[in-house]
Design an enzyme around this catalytic site. Sequence first.
Site, PDB file in Angstrom:
ATOM      1  N   CYS A  94       0.816  -1.225   0.000  1.00 46.22           N
ATOM      2  CA  CYS A  94       0.000   0.000   0.000  1.00 46.22           C
ATOM      3  C   CYS A  94       0.843   1.265   0.000  1.00 46.22           C
ATOM      4  CB  CYS A  94      -0.947  -0.004   1.186  1.00 46.22           C
ATOM      5  SG  CYS A  94      -2.042  -1.424   1.120  1.00 46.22           S
ATOM      6  N   HIS A 387      -9.429   2.698  -1.802  1.00 47.85           N
ATOM      7  CA  HIS A 387      -8.008   2.393  -1.688  1.00 47.85           C
ATOM      8  C   HIS A 387      -7.534   1.492  -2.836  1.00 47.85           C
ATOM      9  CE1 HIS A 387      -4.196   1.284  -0.203  1.00 47.85           C
ATOM     10  NE2 HIS A 387      -4.540   0.273   0.564  1.00 47.85           N
ATOM     11  N   CYS A 417       0.671   2.393   6.369  1.00 46.13           N
ATOM     12  CA  CYS A 417       0.966   1.010   6.745  1.00 46.13           C
ATOM     13  C   CYS A 417       0.863   0.164   5.475  1.00 46.13           C
ATOM     14  CB  CYS A 417      -0.040   0.508   7.767  1.00 46.13           C
ATOM     15  SG  CYS A 417      -1.743   0.612   7.178  1.00 46.13           S
TER      16      CYS A 417
HETATM   17  C1  LIG Z   1     -14.480  -5.744   4.181  1.00 48.02           C
HETATM   18  C2  LIG Z   1     -14.825  -6.303   2.804  1.00 48.02           C
HETATM   19  C3  LIG Z   1     -14.654  -7.830   2.797  1.00 48.02           C
HETATM   20  C4  LIG Z   1     -16.298  -5.946   2.535  1.00 48.02           C
HETATM   21  O1  LIG Z   1     -16.615  -6.335   1.242  1.00 48.02           O
HETATM   22  P1  LIG Z   1     -18.129  -6.395   0.735  1.00 48.02           P
HETATM   23  O2  LIG Z   1     -18.911  -7.338   1.589  1.00 48.02           O
HETATM   24  O3  LIG Z   1     -18.088  -6.589  -0.725  1.00 48.02           O
HETATM   25  O4  LIG Z   1     -18.596  -4.910   1.079  1.00 48.02           O
HETATM   26  P2  LIG Z   1     -19.896  -4.161   0.618  1.00 48.02           P
HETATM   27  O5  LIG Z   1     -19.514  -2.852   0.074  1.00 48.02           O
HETATM   28  O6  LIG Z   1     -20.774  -5.048  -0.225  1.00 48.02           O
HETATM   29  O7  LIG Z   1     -20.604  -3.886   2.006  1.00 48.02           O
HETATM   30  C5  LIG Z   1     -21.313  -4.916   2.718  1.00 48.02           C
HETATM   31  C6  LIG Z   1     -22.570  -4.294   3.290  1.00 48.02           C
HETATM   32  O8  LIG Z   1     -22.209  -3.280   4.215  1.00 48.02           O
HETATM   33  C7  LIG Z   1     -22.879  -2.078   3.900  1.00 48.02           C
HETATM   34  N1  LIG Z   1     -22.012  -0.957   4.255  1.00 48.02           N
HETATM   35  C8  LIG Z   1     -20.694  -0.827   3.967  1.00 48.02           C
HETATM   36  N2  LIG Z   1     -20.245   0.341   4.458  1.00 48.02           N
HETATM   37  C9  LIG Z   1     -21.292   0.948   5.074  1.00 48.02           C
HETATM   38  C10 LIG Z   1     -21.461   2.165   5.756  1.00 48.02           C
HETATM   39  N3  LIG Z   1     -20.445   3.017   5.919  1.00 48.02           N
HETATM   40  N4  LIG Z   1     -22.669   2.470   6.242  1.00 48.02           N
HETATM   41  C11 LIG Z   1     -23.708   1.641   6.087  1.00 48.02           C
HETATM   42  N5  LIG Z   1     -23.613   0.449   5.446  1.00 48.02           N
HETATM   43  C12 LIG Z   1     -22.426   0.127   4.944  1.00 48.02           C
HETATM   44  C13 LIG Z   1     -23.120  -2.168   2.410  1.00 48.02           C
HETATM   45  O9  LIG Z   1     -24.202  -1.340   2.004  1.00 48.02           O
HETATM   46  C14 LIG Z   1     -23.428  -3.620   2.222  1.00 48.02           C
HETATM   47  O10 LIG Z   1     -24.778  -3.829   2.577  1.00 48.02           O
HETATM   48  P3  LIG Z   1     -25.682  -4.861   1.735  1.00 48.02           P
HETATM   49  O11 LIG Z   1     -25.040  -6.206   1.939  1.00 48.02           O
HETATM   50  O12 LIG Z   1     -27.025  -4.721   2.370  1.00 48.02           O
HETATM   51  O13 LIG Z   1     -25.623  -4.386   0.324  1.00 48.02           O
HETATM   52  C15 LIG Z   1     -13.951  -5.696   1.681  1.00 48.02           C
HETATM   53  O14 LIG Z   1     -14.218  -4.335   1.529  1.00 48.02           O
HETATM   54  C16 LIG Z   1     -12.494  -5.877   2.003  1.00 48.02           C
HETATM   55  O15 LIG Z   1     -11.941  -6.954   1.800  1.00 48.02           O
HETATM   56  N6  LIG Z   1     -11.853  -4.824   2.519  1.00 48.02           N
HETATM   57  C17 LIG Z   1     -10.493  -4.876   2.996  1.00 48.02           C
HETATM   58  C18 LIG Z   1      -9.570  -4.687   1.875  1.00 48.02           C
HETATM   59  C19 LIG Z   1      -8.183  -4.868   2.348  1.00 48.02           C
HETATM   60  O16 LIG Z   1      -7.815  -5.830   2.981  1.00 48.02           O
HETATM   61  N7  LIG Z   1      -7.397  -3.925   2.002  1.00 48.02           N
HETATM   62  C20 LIG Z   1      -6.024  -3.918   2.358  1.00 48.02           C
HETATM   63  C21 LIG Z   1      -5.845  -2.848   3.293  1.00 48.02           C
HETATM   64  S1  LIG Z   1      -4.216  -2.241   3.199  1.00 48.02           S
END
Ligand SMILES: CC(C)(COP(=O)(O)OP(=O)(O)OC[C@H]1O[C@@H](n2cnc3c(N)ncnc32)[C@H](O)[C@@H]1OP(=O)(O)O)[C@@H](O)C(=O)NCCC(=O)NCCS
Length: 431
Positions: A94, A387, A417
């Site tokens: 990252c 990101h 990080c």
């Molecule tokens: C966490 C993670 C698994 C979630 O993926 P996802 O399930 O596809 O996420 P979605 O955007 O579909 O969100 C899931 C639900 O949460 C809800 N949601 C997400 N953020 C929200 C918020 N801020 N407020 C309200 N609801 C929220 C979405 O609307 C969705 O609801 P639904 O299922 O009713 O449609 C994915 O984003 C991920 O892997 N993130 C980490 C990435 C990572 O590791 N990066 C490296 C970092 S350096």
Amino acid sequence: MALSESGRRVAIVAGVRTPFARAGTTLRGVSAIELGKIAVRELVHRTNLDVDALDLLVFGTVIPSVLAPNIAREVALMPLLPKRAQAWSVSRACASANQAITDAADQIALGHATIAIAGGAESLSAVPILHSRGFSDVLVAAAKAKTLGQRLGAFARLRPRDFIPVTPAIAEPTTGETMGQSAEKMAKLNQIPRREQDALALQSHLNAAAGTRDGRLTAEIAPVYVPPSYDQAMTEDNGIRSDTNLEALAALRPVFDRRYGSVTAGNASPLTDGGAAVLLMREDRAAALGYQPLAFIRSYAYAALDPGEQLLQAPVLAAPVALQRAGLTLKDMDLVEMHEAFAAQVLSNLRGFESVHWAERAGFREPVGAVDRARLNVLGGSIAIGHPFGATGARRSTTLVNELARRGAQFGLMTVCAAGGLGFAMVVERR
Ligand SMILES: CC(C)(COP(=O)(O)OP(=O)(O)OC[C@H]1O[C@@H](n2cnc3c(N)ncnc32)[C@H](O)[C@@H]1OP(=O)(O)O)[C@@H](O)C(=O)NCCC(=O)NCCS
């Protein structure tokens, strides 16, 4: 020594990015190379850069295309840019765009270059999905076969499991732990409650929504005409939720530890597509060309720790070194830009800044100190904005220096990080 003491101070002249789109949405048909080209093209146009003077282009990407692994060269080969400009790609998870920026800055400080473009791009909609090793071996054997019989014989070796594709995981190769699991572990070790994580995520969305409304964030964005019809332009990030609130965030279920966890889709950064680039110049060259730099790079530092420990805690080791190299303290910083991989990681990093234990691990007696929340990620962060791994460092550098300039402020600290237990910190100055 601070980079700014090299006698060749490096100016950040300007930065541009594409809108950031949640993976699988509006920009799913735009490759990382194309996203990079869009950001660089707009950067060149907005700065009216005489491209013949461009010495080099460095670009970061984390999951490169196997067909075009040197993304920097592919971007640099667009018709607008001179073919003789050097171009290379870097990978530091990252912190990849930060690595691109410091590589280019080092080249300027060394006297090897005077004008450079640095940035990064990522399409997490288009991660390469590979054949299994068994299937690949059969394809190689079939390609080498001299007779039809030998070829059929090679394919006869295939077993059902060979057809299972291999997808890249966002996990540590050494520990097998995913980023989300690491964030979960850090939340537990540093005792970060769920409500604190959700409050930080909410603030990220509110700040980013305000920056979108008043144009501070959108001013950094190059529009992207969306394939296949190209008749619609995307001009804003599509992950920012101006309507979210603590109740909605609290209702989300933990993803990485369903039973006892606290990391949710709401307090994690989403998988994202996007590209970003900054224009760097030696100070005297920028002045001679009539540019008014947004800021200068004063110092930077990288750090690393065991990924099996607290994967995303290395910014706590990098920041005191960057501040020491700058000859400054946290109190001097008008703004702090901390990468938001997960709210649990941000809050762990903030606690680490205040801890004598982490100070001593970094080789200091005094902790960095408590970050004034009013100066932290004032335009939101990766949780809200998104990101695209390889691009984020250039996006955040642009946001930081633009906001410092708007406020007439002097110093900014950025921390990142990264996978592998890596960390980065950079101090920028305005005057
Ligand atoms: C966490 C993670 C698994 C979630 O993926 P996802 O399930 O596809 O996420 P979605 O955007 O579909 O969100 C899931 C639900 O949460 C809800 N949601 C997400 N953020 C929200 C918020 N801020 N407020 C309200 N609801 C929220 C979405 O609307 C969705 O609801 P639904 O299922 O009713 O449609 C994915 O984003 C991920 O892997 N993130 C980490 C990435 C990572 O590791 N990066 C490296 C970092 S350096």
